[in-house]
Design an enzyme around this catalytic site. Structure first.
Site, short mmCIF file in Angstrom:
data_model
loop_
_atom_site.label_atom_id
_atom_site.label_comp_id
_atom_site.label_asym_id
_atom_site.label_seq_id
_atom_site.Cartn_x
_atom_site.Cartn_y
_atom_site.Cartn_z
N ARG A 224 5.50 -3.43 3.09
CA ARG A 224 5.02 -2.19 2.49
C ARG A 224 5.75 -1.00 3.15
O ARG A 224 6.07 -1.05 4.34
CB ARG A 224 3.52 -2.02 2.74
CG ARG A 224 2.66 -2.94 1.88
CD ARG A 224 2.62 -2.47 0.43
NE ARG A 224 1.75 -3.28 -0.40
CZ ARG A 224 2.14 -4.27 -1.21
NH1 ARG A 224 3.43 -4.59 -1.30
NH2 ARG A 224 1.27 -4.92 -1.95
N HIS A 272 11.03 -1.41 -5.07
CA HIS A 272 9.83 -2.25 -5.01
C HIS A 272 9.82 -3.26 -6.17
O HIS A 272 8.89 -3.28 -6.99
CB HIS A 272 8.56 -1.39 -5.03
CG HIS A 272 7.37 -2.11 -4.44
ND1 HIS A 272 6.42 -1.50 -3.68
CD2 HIS A 272 6.98 -3.42 -4.52
CE1 HIS A 272 5.49 -2.38 -3.32
NE2 HIS A 272 5.82 -3.55 -3.82
#
Ligand code: NAP
Ligand code: GLV
Length: 309
Positions: A224, A272
């Site tokens: 993340r 992402h």
């Protein structure tokens, strides 16, 4: 007893018929507007939840993330009785395996340097060590970290992995806990981050950690964005403490226009996309979770709410 679904219309088009056929006794309510009786909502499948979820729906039993992570949930606001589940699907594991392999091989074979040379029309060769001389360390040895290690084993890299608890790994050294983190880092030429984001791991990719890697180490980050201190990353790239990095996640996301990472010669960046959930697989997983819960059996993907992963 109903399932409240709060996610994208594209996913709903796949989920609704699949869940209605897998769990015909459980109505599928698509969106907050579809809720007929708040007290009937027992299962919620979503990426993010409204702040007042538990006030609105006092009888929730299961909160099912439609992604692999659960860090988007505010655990402090969840009532004790609500169980949290993360998504585990074959596609997520296979895509992470591919992404990590791509990233490690790209850094191992100096791809950022050659991309820069291509832009400058410069024909120049650099020597690289063989894979069996390169040490690759994976942080996080869950569903995804283990899949990554397994794939990297095919290339002959010297492998190690770091986790909270000790594990017996086939073909890789295991380091566990904060006490063994320095030893793990000191022997890692290419670091892969596949940790969940928790209060303990937030900001873990920082200056102190980078300094403990061998000079010129590589980083493949697909955990993340909030694991990463972007200032420390740029500093480490600037001094050469880090050689090059491949990032799938950034802090913040999306990365703002003009951010130096966009154009850094030693950074390969993707938005992402290391994995995406297959909607049909996700619906099957959701049905399995609800069935297991109703049968009182072990729930796949159940999150430890204290550890937050
Ligand atoms: P998982 O199965 O829950 O595994 C988590 C691993 O991290 C475990 O090995 C755990 O150690 C370790 N860990 C957690 N906290 C730790 C700590 N404080 N110190 C040391 N080790 C720690 O998770 P997963 O399914 O592999 O997924 C990992 C993460 O990948 C997700 O949470 C998400 O953030 C990220 N992800 C990213 C993408 C993307 O597209 N970029 C896609 C999917 C997932 P133990 O085994 O000892 O418990
Ligand atoms: C993606 O990052 C996910 O958590 O599924």
């Amino acid at each position: 007893m109903t399932l409240l679904y709060l996610s994208s219309p594209a996913r709903a088009r796949i989920w609704q018929p699949m869940l209605q056929s897998a769990l015909p006794e459980i109505p599928f309510w698509d969106g907050l507007e579809a809720v007929e009786d708040p007290a009937a909502v027992r299962f919620v499948a979503c990426w993010t939840i409204p702040d007042d979820l538990s006030d609105r729906f006092p009888n929730i039993e299961l909160l099912i993330s439609v992604g692999a992570g659960v860090d988007q949930f505010d655990f402090d606001a969840l009532p004790e009785g609500v169980q949290v589940v993360r998504m585990i699907t074959r596609r997520i594991g296979e895509m992470i395996r591919d992404y990590v392999t791509l990233g490690v091989l790209a850094l191992h074979r100096d791809l950022p340097t050659y991309l820069g040379q291509q832009r400058a029309a410069e024909w120049r060769a650099h020597t690289v060590p063989l894979a069996r001389r390169r040490r690759v360390g994976v942080m996080g040895l869950g569903q995804l970290g283990l899949a990554a290690l397994d794939a990297l084993g095919n290339f002959g890299f010297q492998l190690s992995g770091w986790s909270r608890s000790t594990k017996a790994l086939d073909g890789a050294k295991n380091y566990a806990g904060m006490a063994q983190l320095p030893d793990f880092l000191a022997q890692t030429d290419i670091l892969v981050c596949l940790l969940p984001l928790t209060p303990e791991t937030r900001g873990i990719l920082n200056a102190d950690l980078f300094d403990q890697l061998p000079e010129g180490a590589g980083l493949v980050h697909c955990g993340r964005g909030e694991h990463l201190d972007p200032g420390a990353l740029l500093e480490a790239l600037g001094t050469g403490q880090l050689g090059s990095v491949m990032l799938d996640v950034t802090n913040p996301e999306p990365l703002p226009p003009g951010d130096p990472l966009w154009s850094h010669p030693n950074v390969i960046l993707t938005p992402h996309v290391a994995t995406e959930t297959d909607f049909a697989e996700g619906a099957e997983f959701c049905a399995r979770v609800i069935r297991a819960h109703l049968a009182g059996a072990a729930i796949p993907g159940l999150v430890d709410k204290k550890r937050r992963y």
